[in-house]
Design a protein around this motif. Structure first.
Motif, mmCIF file in Angstrom:
data_model
loop_
_atom_site.group_PDB
_atom_site.id
_atom_site.type_symbol
_atom_site.label_atom_id
_atom_site.label_comp_id
_atom_site.label_asym_id
_atom_site.label_seq_id
_atom_site.Cartn_x
_atom_site.Cartn_y
_atom_site.Cartn_z
ATOM 1 N N LEU A 346 -9.772 10.949 6.759
ATOM 2 C CA LEU A 346 -10.028 9.599 7.262
ATOM 3 C C LEU A 346 -9.959 8.553 6.160
ATOM 4 O O LEU A 346 -9.537 7.414 6.407
ATOM 5 N N TYR A 347 -10.379 8.915 4.948
ATOM 6 C CA TYR A 347 -10.494 7.917 3.893
ATOM 7 C C TYR A 347 -9.584 8.190 2.692
ATOM 8 O O TYR A 347 -8.869 7.300 2.240
ATOM 9 N N VAL A 348 -9.606 9.409 2.170
ATOM 10 C CA VAL A 348 -8.844 9.690 0.958
ATOM 11 C C VAL A 348 -7.350 9.668 1.230
ATOM 12 O O VAL A 348 -6.577 9.045 0.487
ATOM 13 N N VAL A 349 -6.911 10.316 2.308
ATOM 14 C CA VAL A 349 -5.478 10.386 2.610
ATOM 15 C C VAL A 349 -4.869 9.001 2.835
ATOM 16 O O VAL A 349 -3.864 8.658 2.189
ATOM 17 N N PRO A 350 -5.440 8.164 3.733
ATOM 18 C CA PRO A 350 -4.826 6.835 3.886
ATOM 19 C C PRO A 350 -4.909 6.003 2.623
ATOM 20 O O PRO A 350 -4.006 5.209 2.334
ATOM 21 N N GLY A 351 -5.981 6.173 1.828
ATOM 22 C CA GLY A 351 -6.084 5.416 0.585
ATOM 23 C C GLY A 351 -4.993 5.795 -0.405
ATOM 24 O O GLY A 351 -4.376 4.924 -1.031
ATOM 25 N N LEU A 352 -4.725 7.088 -0.541
ATOM 26 C CA LEU A 352 -3.683 7.533 -1.463
ATOM 27 C C LEU A 352 -2.299 7.083 -1.007
ATOM 28 O O LEU A 352 -1.483 6.623 -1.820
ATOM 29 N N PHE A 353 -2.031 7.200 0.297
ATOM 30 C CA PHE A 353 -0.720 6.786 0.796
ATOM 31 C C PHE A 353 -0.550 5.269 0.719
ATOM 32 O O PHE A 353 0.567 4.776 0.496
ATOM 33 N N ALA A 354 -1.629 4.535 0.930
ATOM 34 C CA ALA A 354 -1.540 3.082 0.800
ATOM 35 C C ALA A 354 -1.188 2.694 -0.632
ATOM 36 O O ALA A 354 -0.352 1.821 -0.875
ATOM 37 N N PHE A 355 -1.829 3.368 -1.593
ATOM 38 C CA PHE A 355 -1.523 3.089 -3.006
ATOM 39 C C PHE A 355 -0.091 3.484 -3.346
ATOM 40 O O PHE A 355 0.619 2.749 -4.032
#
Length: 365
Positions: A346-355
């Protein structure tokens, strides 16, 4: 029960609460405002993931790693939306820290003053201490509000809250627990008049433990007792106890476990309603008092030397219903691992892909 504070003028309630300087709401209980803030930040993170990855894929896949004017334009628009969104989220977070709405605060004050007027103390507790079927697994349950009273007959009541499964819907049950002078065999009475499906037990209780009782009691409750303890259950459920259960507690599921009897409802109890306090008084002065007397005189003859023991005990076969605690074992650890994985996605995956998407846009080598 003294219920005058439930209808007293607001100014009088506020003046009385100012002298008490206490609150029934613990800091860990999330408000609707806090839930809104959490949802806002979560959606913002997913927005960054989708937008930056979309533009990044377009640059890397179709632009040959060359960021064009259209890409910079879309990135600028996305950043403007992002800044506005962050500003709104910060304002929401500031708004969420404000005191509760006057109406909600007044309702909390009314129930707190009502509890104090009747000899009950608002007590805060995160984890549920009740080892009962209705709140398993107890380690993931919480209680709010919670009121207690000490004395010869220790009492506590409130609303028990937990989630079904790993990400299931929240479940809230009102409960009233009374401590008995000595333990009784495990006994569960499933109410057939509180709106639940008949036989819809909270955990996997072996149906072969169902007792057949005389009279019309079976039309109001389905009784379950450990195998071999049917006679002992009949001792606890004396005719006067069964009559009191039908008359005063027909809407409650009832569980006797160790030295405690717990009355619970399938929905939350409204402690701003005088009828709720009236029901509590009726149960305490009626069926609970009768069960206290039965427990005081009970002894498990299967355990030798009861008269030599400082406290009475129940034989191993009568302490728990069969399969009453299927939620134990490896399942709590598996649920914890599942929850940690869910947070990761929910948090780490979208954050990494957004970066990664953002770096693909600005890096046009």
């Amino acid at each position: 029960m003294d219920a005058r504070w439930l209808t007293a003028p607001p100014a009088e309630v506020a003046a009385a609460m100012a002298t008490q300087r206490r609150s029934a709401r613990p800091a860990w209980v999330p408000t609707k405002r806090q839930m809104l803030v959490h949802l806002t930040w979560s959606l913002l993170l997913w927005y960054c993931f989708i937008v930056f990855m979309t533009i990044g894929v377009r640059v890397d896949g179709y632009g040959d790693n060359d960021t064009g004017p259209d890409d910079w334009r879309d990135l600028a628009i996305a950043l403007v939306v992002l800044m506005v969104w962050v500003l709104v989220a910060l304002l929401l977070q500031r708004w969420a820290k404000r005191p509760p709405a006057p109406r909600a605060r007044l309702a909390e004050w009314r129930q707190t003053l009502t509890a104090l007027a009747n000899g009950f103390e608002p007590q805060l507790r995160i984890a549920s201490p009740l080892p009962v079927l209705i709140g398993q697994p107890a380690g993931r349950a919480s209680v709010y509000p919670r009121f207690t009273a000490a004395g010869d007959q220790r009492v506590e009541f409130g609303n028990l809250v937990w989630r079904t499964g790993m990400h299931g819907r929240p479940v809230t049950r009102g409960y009233l627990a009374v401590t008995l002078p000595s333990p009784l065999p495990h006994l569960y009475l499933d109410s057939l008049a509180n709106g639940r499906t008949p036989g819809d037990l909270p955990t996997s209780v072996d149906r072969s433990q169902r007792l057949k009782l005389e009279g019309d009691f079976d039309r109001h409750f389905a009784a379950y007792a450990p195998s071999g303890y049917g006679t002992d259950a009949l001792y606890a459920l004396a005719p006067d106890v069964m009559a009191a259960l039908i008359d005063d507690a027909a809407g409650f599921d009832v569980e006797i476990i160790d030295d405690r009897v717990v009355f619970s409802t399938p929905t939350a109890a409204d402690y701003s309603d005088a009828a709720t306090w009236s029901r509590i008084e009726t149960v305490l002065s009626g069926v609970a008092l009768r069960l206290v007397k039965r427990a005081a005189a009970y002894r498990d003859d299967r355990v030798s030397g009861q008269h030599l023991r400082p406290a009475r005990v129940i034989g191993p076969g009568g302490r728990r219903l069969a399969n009453g605690y299927r939620s134990r074992g490896p399942w709590p650890m598996l649920r914890l691992v599942g929850w940690m994985l869910a947070l990761f996605f929910l948090y780490v995956v979208p954050g990494l892909f957004a970066f990664a998407g953002f770096m693909s846009i600005v890096d046009d080598k």
